[in-house]
Each structure stands twice: as C-alpha cells, then as structure tokens.
Design a protein around this motif. Sequence first.
Motif, short mmCIF file in Angstrom:
data_model
loop_
_atom_site.label_atom_id
_atom_site.label_comp_id
_atom_site.label_asym_id
_atom_site.label_seq_id
_atom_site.Cartn_x
_atom_site.Cartn_y
_atom_site.Cartn_z
N ASP A 277 8.43 -7.02 8.61
CA ASP A 277 6.99 -7.21 8.84
C ASP A 277 6.23 -7.20 7.52
OD1 ASP A 277 6.56 -6.87 12.03
OD2 ASP A 277 8.17 -5.57 11.32
N ASP A 278 6.61 -6.33 6.59
CA ASP A 278 5.99 -6.33 5.26
C ASP A 278 6.24 -7.66 4.56
OD1 ASP A 278 5.05 -3.61 5.31
OD2 ASP A 278 7.12 -2.97 5.02
N GLN A 279 7.46 -8.18 4.73
CA GLN A 279 7.80 -9.47 4.11
C GLN A 279 6.93 -10.59 4.65
OE1 GLN A 279 9.23 -10.46 1.52
NE2 GLN A 279 11.24 -11.39 1.84
N ALA A 280 6.76 -10.63 5.96
CA ALA A 280 5.95 -11.67 6.59
C ALA A 280 4.50 -11.60 6.10
CB ALA A 280 6.00 -11.54 8.11
N GLU A 281 3.95 -10.39 6.01
CA GLU A 281 2.58 -10.23 5.53
C GLU A 281 2.44 -10.67 4.08
OE1 GLU A 281 2.12 -6.31 8.42
OE2 GLU A 281 2.14 -6.09 6.24
N THR A 282 3.47 -10.39 3.27
CA THR A 282 3.44 -10.80 1.86
C THR A 282 3.44 -12.31 1.74
OG1 THR A 282 4.61 -8.77 1.21
CG2 THR A 282 4.63 -10.59 -0.35
N VAL A 283 4.25 -12.98 2.57
CA VAL A 283 4.28 -14.45 2.53
C VAL A 283 2.90 -15.02 2.85
CG1 VAL A 283 5.22 -16.51 3.63
CG2 VAL A 283 6.73 -14.61 3.06
N LEU A 284 2.23 -14.49 3.87
CA LEU A 284 0.89 -14.97 4.22
C LEU A 284 -0.09 -14.74 3.09
CD1 LEU A 284 0.39 -14.06 7.99
CD2 LEU A 284 0.70 -16.32 6.98
N LEU A 285 -0.01 -13.57 2.46
CA LEU A 285 -0.90 -13.29 1.32
C LEU A 285 -0.68 -14.31 0.21
CD1 LEU A 285 -0.72 -9.40 0.99
CD2 LEU A 285 -2.80 -10.76 1.27
N ASP B 275 -0.61 6.72 7.24
CA ASP B 275 -1.65 6.70 6.21
C ASP B 275 -2.82 5.82 6.65
OD1 ASP B 275 -3.19 6.59 3.94
OD2 ASP B 275 -1.56 6.01 2.60
N PRO B 276 -4.02 6.37 6.79
CA PRO B 276 -5.17 5.56 7.20
C PRO B 276 -5.57 4.51 6.17
CG PRO B 276 -5.88 7.76 6.56
CD PRO B 276 -4.39 7.79 6.61
N SER B 277 -5.07 4.65 4.94
CA SER B 277 -5.37 3.65 3.91
C SER B 277 -4.77 2.29 4.26
CB SER B 277 -4.84 4.11 2.55
OG SER B 277 -5.41 5.34 2.17
N ASN B 278 -3.79 2.29 5.16
CA ASN B 278 -3.15 1.04 5.57
C ASN B 278 -3.92 0.33 6.68
OD1 ASN B 278 -0.97 1.35 3.79
ND2 ASN B 278 0.11 2.68 5.23
N ARG B 279 -5.02 0.92 7.15
CA ARG B 279 -5.78 0.32 8.24
C ARG B 279 -7.09 -0.27 7.73
NH1 ARG B 279 -4.29 5.29 10.91
NH2 ARG B 279 -6.46 6.00 10.79
N MET B 280 -7.61 -1.22 8.47
CA MET B 280 -8.84 -1.90 8.06
C MET B 280 -10.01 -0.93 7.94
SD MET B 280 -8.79 -5.56 10.05
CE MET B 280 -10.43 -5.93 9.39
N GLU B 281 -10.08 0.02 8.85
CA GLU B 281 -11.20 0.96 8.83
C GLU B 281 -10.90 2.16 7.94
OE1 GLU B 281 -8.58 2.24 12.27
OE2 GLU B 281 -9.23 0.38 11.32
N GLY B 282 -9.80 2.08 7.17
CA GLY B 282 -9.41 3.19 6.32
C GLY B 282 -10.36 3.41 5.15
N PRO B 283 -10.12 4.47 4.37
CA PRO B 283 -11.04 4.87 3.31
C PRO B 283 -11.00 3.98 2.07
CG PRO B 283 -9.12 6.30 3.32
CD PRO B 283 -8.99 5.42 4.51
N ALA C 122 -4.16 -5.08 4.98
CA ALA C 122 -4.55 -4.44 6.25
C ALA C 122 -5.18 -5.46 7.19
CB ALA C 122 -5.51 -3.29 5.97
N ALA C 123 -6.01 -6.36 6.63
CA ALA C 123 -6.66 -7.38 7.46
C ALA C 123 -5.62 -8.35 8.03
CB ALA C 123 -7.70 -8.13 6.64
N ILE C 124 -4.64 -8.72 7.24
CA ILE C 124 -3.58 -9.61 7.72
C ILE C 124 -2.78 -8.93 8.83
CG2 ILE C 124 -1.33 -10.56 7.06
CD1 ILE C 124 -2.58 -11.61 4.54
N ARG C 125 -2.51 -7.65 8.64
CA ARG C 125 -1.70 -6.91 9.63
C ARG C 125 -2.43 -6.78 10.96
NH1 ARG C 125 0.73 -1.45 7.40
NH2 ARG C 125 1.66 -3.05 6.09
N GLU C 126 -3.71 -6.47 10.91
CA GLU C 126 -4.44 -6.17 12.15
C GLU C 126 -5.12 -7.38 12.78
OE1 GLU C 126 -6.99 -2.76 11.91
OE2 GLU C 126 -5.64 -1.72 10.54
#
Length: 419
Positions: A161-169, A242-250, A262-266
Amino acid sequence: MSSLPPFVGPEGAETRLWERDAGGALGEIQLAVRRVLQSIGSPDDTLLCLALSGGPDSLSLAAALVRVALCHPRPWDVSCLTVDHGWRPESAAESQAAVQCARDLGFSSAMVLRGESGGGANGPEGEARLLRWGLLARAAIAEAKVQGKARAVILTGHTLDDQAETVLLRLARGSSLRSIAAMREFESLDCQTGLPLRFAWREEDSGVDAAVDLGLARPLLGIRRELTQAACEQSGLVAVNDPSNRMEGPVKTAAGQPLPRAAIRERVMPALAAALGQDPAPALARLAGQAAADDTILEMLAGEVFWEVLSDEPGDGEPGDSVKLNLKAIEGHKSRDLIRYSAPVLRRVVRRASLLAGARVDSLTEAHLRGVVGLIHDWHGQGPLALPGITVTRRGNFLEFIGRSSDCSDGSSPESRSD
C-alpha cells in the motif's frame, strides 16, 4: 504500547521456530521475511537494523524477525532503531514504549534516535524523511562497527500500500521512469545520508564507508497493510497509530494543507477504487516493479555507453572538474555514435556526466536533461546550457560538462527532479 509473546510452545520449541510457519497473517509475513534474509546472505558478517516505529507495519516485522532471525540455528544480530521526530508531546513516550516492546520480544539491542528537522524546501514530511534516514544510516554504521560487522542492512516495514501511494505521488509530480519505480526491495545506501546510492551526487562512490557496507531491505513490499495489523493482533502486540499519518493530524504542509501522502491514502485511493470498481493498489505496485525492471536495463546500457564515449579520465568530482563526452567515439574499428541513441538512454548518459561534474542532484530535473539531449540530437550552434552547479557546452563532436564553484541552483522544485 503493550506486548505479549508472539508464540508459545514446549520448552526448546523456540529454537525451531525459524522453520515453522506461524500460520495466518504472521505466517505470511514470516515467509516474506525469511525469503529476504536468504537473499541478504550470511548472519556472520551482517547486522540487521530494524527501523521500528511502533506502528503495525514495523511491529509485525519485528514479530516475524523473532521467529526467523533470533530463533535461527545461526541467529542474526538485530538492532532495533526508533526515530523520535518530536512532532507531538506523546512521541517521546511512544518511542520508549517501542524500544521496551523490542526488548520484551527478545531483541538485545534497541535504542531511540532523536533529531529535530527544521524548515526546508522539501516541506515538513520531506525534511523529516531526510532527518530520519540520516539518523538511521549513521546509527546502523556505528552499531555495525561496534559489533565488528562488515555490513549493515536496515529493514523497514514499507508495504504494498505504501508502494502504491508512492507511485501516485510520483505520477502527480511528473517524475521520470526511475522515480515511478518508487521503492525497491533492496537498495545500497549512502552511509551519511541514508539515501539510495542511485540518487547520490556521484553514483560510483558516494557515501562509501571503508569499514561497513550499508544496505536497505523492505521485506513487506508485497504485503498488504491490513495483513500487518492482523499479524499484530495474532501476536498479541498493540501497535501505535500515529495521527501524523492522517489528514486531520497535527502535521501540515507549509501552506497549512494535509500532507500529500495522507491525502492520497484517505481520499485518492478510495476515490480510485470507487471509480474503477476495484482496488488500484496491486496494479500500481506492479507498475512500480515493471518500471524498476525497465529502468535497470536502461541504466545498464547507459553505463556501458557512458564509459565508451568518455573522452578523458574524470577528476575527483570537485566543482570545476570537466567531464567531456565524444559524440563520435571510435573504439578499435567500432564507431560509437552517441547521436544514434534514443532519448531515454541519452538522458541517463547525460545524468551520469552531470553528476560526475558536480551537478546538484537535488535540483537536477528532467527538463535539464532534455535540454542537454537537445545539444546532441538537434544542435545548431546553441548553448552553453546552465544546469544546477555546472555548465554544459558543445564544441563540434564534444560535449563538455564543467563544474561551477558557486551554487548555481535555479530553484527548481524537487518535485520535478530527474530521480
């Protein structure tokens, strides 16, 4: 974070765990880790360094390493390294909990690495990544020297899943084939920065430590994210989310927006799945693998061509050195006409020459490389061209790359880099 032993059995059974399939999610991860360790080689001269965040991915990797590395007849030496970025008040306690969990699982060496990333052109996520890899690399090298190991291999919990997100980025940023290849299962790393040597300023010898060879392995690159969570549950391990991995994170971008990953993931991945009627992650991961295979072949060909058309032996890579390519080189009775090669090969030849002359890899873009290829394929007296840190000039059948002593970066965004 709390932990329970990931296995139970009769006395002495733990010495045979390395060859027993744990079954379920942990069993799949165990098999993936065993295959990677077999590729790495011998435990006698290699130190494994697990990048343990305390999240489900790295924690499930730790549980599998207990079975296939610590309980092997010839046990591997494994150090667990946890990086605390200090982004949140809770991060210090979570880092210590991750270290304690590693010790509870049976790892004799576990430590927290702390650093603070400042502002920079790469944004908070990019700067944190640079800091993290630098800390991991230096700690792995130091630990390997202490233990008398000739090699250190950092293990990370990156998943499919990390790989797929990296490709999109990378696709969104308009990057090259090399960049779309995203993460590789195995890498050679710069000993100071922790970055892959294929991205180094000088690919031939950048960051080499005379005593320790530094590598990277990603055993879970073919494993789905939900499987790592299931493996933690199976093992009785409670992971940190880790909430840093979420869109609403700090943690936000400099513009106050959610971090791109985070935006690509969610948002992006669910939207793609809904639009296509299927999960896009496996196909994106396959694209990365195909791109990596194609890029490897092109790099091999470009390397052969580069050394054949190199006119003079290069200097020591300091600014001001000159790298000269003969566009119509003759080797014996064989003519090596650089002009006849396609743009993909030429861009890689140009990149090698540029880096060897002192170009800045963090600012060298695909547009720069295309401009130099234009001097080869479509030269009508134009030039010289100014690239970040170097000047490229064509004189007749020679293409010369000259390093400049001053920083001549043109401010190009790292998102369009040639890597």
